[in-house]
Design a protein around this motif. Sequence first.
Motif, PDB file in Angstrom:
ATOM      1  N   VAL A 183       0.926  -1.351   0.072  1.00 57.92           N
ATOM      2  CA  VAL A 183      -0.007  -0.001  -0.154  1.00 57.92           C
ATOM      3  C   VAL A 183       0.871   1.214   0.003  1.00 57.92           C
ATOM      4  N   GLY A 184       1.871   1.293   0.729  1.00 55.44           N
ATOM      5  CA  GLY A 184       2.949   2.293   0.754  1.00 55.44           C
ATOM      6  C   GLY A 184       3.429   2.525  -0.571  1.00 55.44           C
ATOM      7  N   ILE A 185       3.770   1.493  -1.310  1.00 58.91           N
ATOM      8  CA  ILE A 185       4.452   1.513  -2.494  1.00 58.91           C
ATOM      9  C   ILE A 185       3.461   2.259  -3.345  1.00 58.91           C
ATOM     10  N   VAL A 186       2.364   1.633  -3.445  1.00 58.19           N
ATOM     11  CA  VAL A 186       1.332   2.070  -4.407  1.00 58.19           C
ATOM     12  C   VAL A 186       0.872   3.476  -4.428  1.00 58.19           C
ATOM     13  N   ILE A 187       0.679   4.193  -3.106  1.00 58.75           N
ATOM     14  CA  ILE A 187       0.349   5.295  -2.687  1.00 58.75           C
ATOM     15  C   ILE A 187       1.587   6.326  -3.096  1.00 58.75           C
ATOM     16  N   ALA A 188       2.754   5.984  -2.732  1.00 54.68           N
ATOM     17  CA  ALA A 188       3.721   6.972  -3.020  1.00 54.68           C
ATOM     18  C   ALA A 188       4.032   6.756  -4.621  1.00 54.68           C
ATOM     19  N   PHE A 189       4.119   5.949  -5.259  1.00 60.43           N
ATOM     20  CA  PHE A 189       4.112   5.724  -6.847  1.00 60.43           C
ATOM     21  C   PHE A 189       3.279   6.572  -7.432  1.00 60.43           C
ATOM     22  N   GLN A 190       1.865   6.394  -7.193  1.00 63.23           N
ATOM     23  CA  GLN A 190       0.945   7.260  -7.985  1.00 63.23           C
ATOM     24  C   GLN A 190       1.018   8.664  -7.333  1.00 63.23           C
ATOM     25  N   SER A 191       1.343   8.969  -6.260  1.00 57.64           N
ATOM     26  CA  SER A 191       1.673  10.589  -5.952  1.00 57.64           C
ATOM     27  C   SER A 191       2.719  11.012  -6.544  1.00 57.64           C
ATOM     28  N   ALA A 192       3.780  10.190  -6.785  1.00 57.17           N
ATOM     29  CA  ALA A 192       5.164  10.537  -7.505  1.00 57.17           C
ATOM     30  C   ALA A 192       4.929  11.176  -8.784  1.00 57.17           C
ATOM     31  N   VAL A 193       4.074  10.238  -9.371  1.00 58.55           N
ATOM     32  CA  VAL A 193       3.847  10.610 -10.829  1.00 58.55           C
ATOM     33  C   VAL A 193       2.956  12.114 -11.039  1.00 58.55           C
ATOM     34  N   GLN A 194       2.339  12.382 -10.123  1.00 49.81           N
ATOM     35  CA  GLN A 194       1.598  13.694 -10.399  1.00 49.81           C
ATOM     36  C   GLN A 194       2.562  14.851  -9.801  1.00 49.81           C
ATOM     37  N   LEU A 195       3.063  14.378  -8.872  1.00 56.33           N
ATOM     38  CA  LEU A 195       3.833  15.755  -8.000  1.00 56.33           C
ATOM     39  C   LEU A 195       5.005  16.038  -8.888  1.00 56.33           C
ATOM     40  N   GLN A 196       5.603  15.018  -9.520  1.00 55.09           N
ATOM     41  CA  GLN A 196       6.645  15.366 -10.571  1.00 55.09           C
ATOM     42  C   GLN A 196       6.250  16.519 -11.621  1.00 55.09           C
ATOM     43  N   GLY A 286       7.949   1.771   2.576  1.00 57.77           N
ATOM     44  CA  GLY A 286       7.510   1.467   1.424  1.00 57.77           C
ATOM     45  C   GLY A 286       7.494   2.812   0.585  1.00 57.77           C
ATOM     46  N   GLY A 287       6.989   3.893   1.042  1.00 61.62           N
ATOM     47  CA  GLY A 287       6.811   5.297   0.577  1.00 61.62           C
ATOM     48  C   GLY A 287       8.210   5.880   0.374  1.00 61.62           C
ATOM     49  N   LEU A 288       8.938   5.573   1.615  1.00 61.62           N
ATOM     50  CA  LEU A 288      10.506   5.953   1.569  1.00 61.62           C
ATOM     51  C   LEU A 288      11.379   5.340   0.306  1.00 61.62           C
ATOM     52  N   LEU A 289      10.955   4.215   0.095  1.00 60.67           N
ATOM     53  CA  LEU A 289      11.763   3.402  -0.859  1.00 60.67           C
ATOM     54  C   LEU A 289      11.465   4.007  -2.306  1.00 60.67           C
ATOM     55  N   VAL A 290      10.121   4.224  -2.490  1.00 56.78           N
ATOM     56  CA  VAL A 290       9.611   4.716  -3.925  1.00 56.78           C
ATOM     57  C   VAL A 290      10.158   6.213  -3.905  1.00 56.78           C
ATOM     58  N   ALA A 291      10.293   7.000  -3.028  1.00 61.50           N
ATOM     59  CA  ALA A 291      10.848   8.427  -2.962  1.00 61.50           C
ATOM     60  C   ALA A 291      12.183   8.450  -3.446  1.00 61.50           C
ATOM     61  N   LYS A 292      13.013   7.412  -2.983  1.00 63.73           N
ATOM     62  CA  LYS A 292      14.472   7.259  -3.188  1.00 63.73           C
ATOM     63  C   LYS A 292      14.514   6.783  -4.830  1.00 63.73           C
ATOM     64  N   LEU A 293      13.950   6.008  -5.112  1.00 67.36           N
ATOM     65  CA  LEU A 293      14.020   5.466  -6.384  1.00 67.36           C
ATOM     66  C   LEU A 293      13.249   6.134  -7.526  1.00 67.36           C
ATOM     67  N   GLN A 294      12.350   6.888  -7.415  1.00 68.41           N
ATOM     68  CA  GLN A 294      11.474   7.780  -8.318  1.00 68.41           C
ATOM     69  C   GLN A 294      11.754   9.235  -8.330  1.00 68.41           C
ATOM     70  N   LEU A 295      11.968   9.708  -7.157  1.00 69.01           N
ATOM     71  CA  LEU A 295      12.279  11.299  -7.399  1.00 69.01           C
ATOM     72  C   LEU A 295      13.380  11.583  -6.351  1.00 69.01           C
ATOM     73  N   ASP A 296      14.239  10.746  -6.416  1.00 68.76           N
ATOM     74  CA  ASP A 296      15.546  10.988  -5.791  1.00 68.76           C
ATOM     75  C   ASP A 296      15.658  11.690  -4.442  1.00 68.76           C
ATOM     76  N   ILE A 297      14.615  11.407  -3.581  1.00 69.13           N
ATOM     77  CA  ILE A 297      14.728  12.106  -2.272  1.00 69.13           C
ATOM     78  C   ILE A 297      15.450  10.896  -1.488  1.00 69.13           C
ATOM     79  N   THR A 298      16.485  11.331  -0.665  1.00 75.85           N
ATOM     80  CA  THR A 298      17.484  10.231  -0.047  1.00 75.85           C
ATOM     81  C   THR A 298      16.655  10.218   1.344  1.00 75.85           C
TER      82      THR A 298
END
Length: 378
Positions: A183-196, A286-298
């Motif tokens: 769930v953390g990955i899904v929410i983070a990934f979908q949000s990342a696409v829009q926030l970018q 899970g959200g932290l992992l997506v933020a690192k891989l998708q948005l380069d947030i350490t």
Amino acid sequence: MNKKEYFRTERSGGSVRLYMSGVWRVESLDRIERSYRSVESLLRGAEKIVIDLGEVESVDTGAMVFFITLRDDLKKRYTLQTENIPYGFCRMFRLVKRFTAPQTSTTEARFPLILEPFARLGIHAKAVYSDFLLFINFLGHSAAAMFRLLLHPSSFRVKETATNIYKAGVTALPIVALSAFLVGIVIAFQSAVQLQKYGANIFIVDMIGISIPRELAPLITAIIVAGRSGSAYTAQIGVMKITEEIDAMKTMGFEIFRFVVLPRMVAMIVALPLLIFFADIVGIYGGLLVAKLQLDITPAQFLERLHSEVAVKHYLVGLFKAPFFALIIAAVGCFRGFQVSGNTESIGRYTTMSVVNSIFLVIAMDALFSVIFTELGI
């Protein structure tokens, strides 16, 4: 015998012979009924009633309707037998019976498509209302047992409660962890696409930090526990009912709610908040992992933003809901278990009902909490 005496009785052991006599006319119905009332008390306690019609001289349609009503009433309460039926009486009986009974079926057949849905709706509404009253009664018994337990804490069943905490909590860790992580990955990934698109990458931390602990982790964890432990409670108690273990416990004087219900309720109230706290951590990871891989947030940036911008109240709100969810799941699971009866097929039926009811009530309560907390500005 008085000529206006339409009824008389003769008792022989457990059997009563009810003699009917005279001319039965519609204009004599009041006297016929008074005559019956005068002998009605003599029929009480009879095992069998024999109606003797040998002395009935004649009968018309109105009097026959009275006889049929009286006969149906006696059949509900006694073993009934009719003897010495005159031929004319028998013909009138068949005639009246034939043209009075089918009236209901004609009405039913006339508007089946219109009336049937309302009839079904009424039946379902009555069943739901009865079920609701039974559930309230069950909660009342549970509350009384809990009150008695508080007055006598030494009667608390520590070992059984610890066993149920292990089954409902520890053994659920893997599935709760996997679900919260996804769930953390899904929410983070979908949000990342829009926030970018708006260059607002860092706000993914706020989104994850609020949505996971406040709403998603409590709701997902409660649904998993309802499907896993709530159904198990129903099945366990259902098997105890079918094997008559519950009846044996009652016979031996065991208090069912203290021995069967309270250990499960207390265990669920202890285990679910811990599971939700665990799901908070895994979901945010899970959200932290997506933020690192998708948005380069350490991870350091993520945790620093999480610490500075997300208030602790969001975690407390999620944990506050946990005991209420736990009480619903345990109560519904045990309640449906006690409704199991007859055969093993009913275990499956009530287990399904337990899961569906628990999930619906958890979602409804979560919606109620959301409205209340929003109105209170929490």
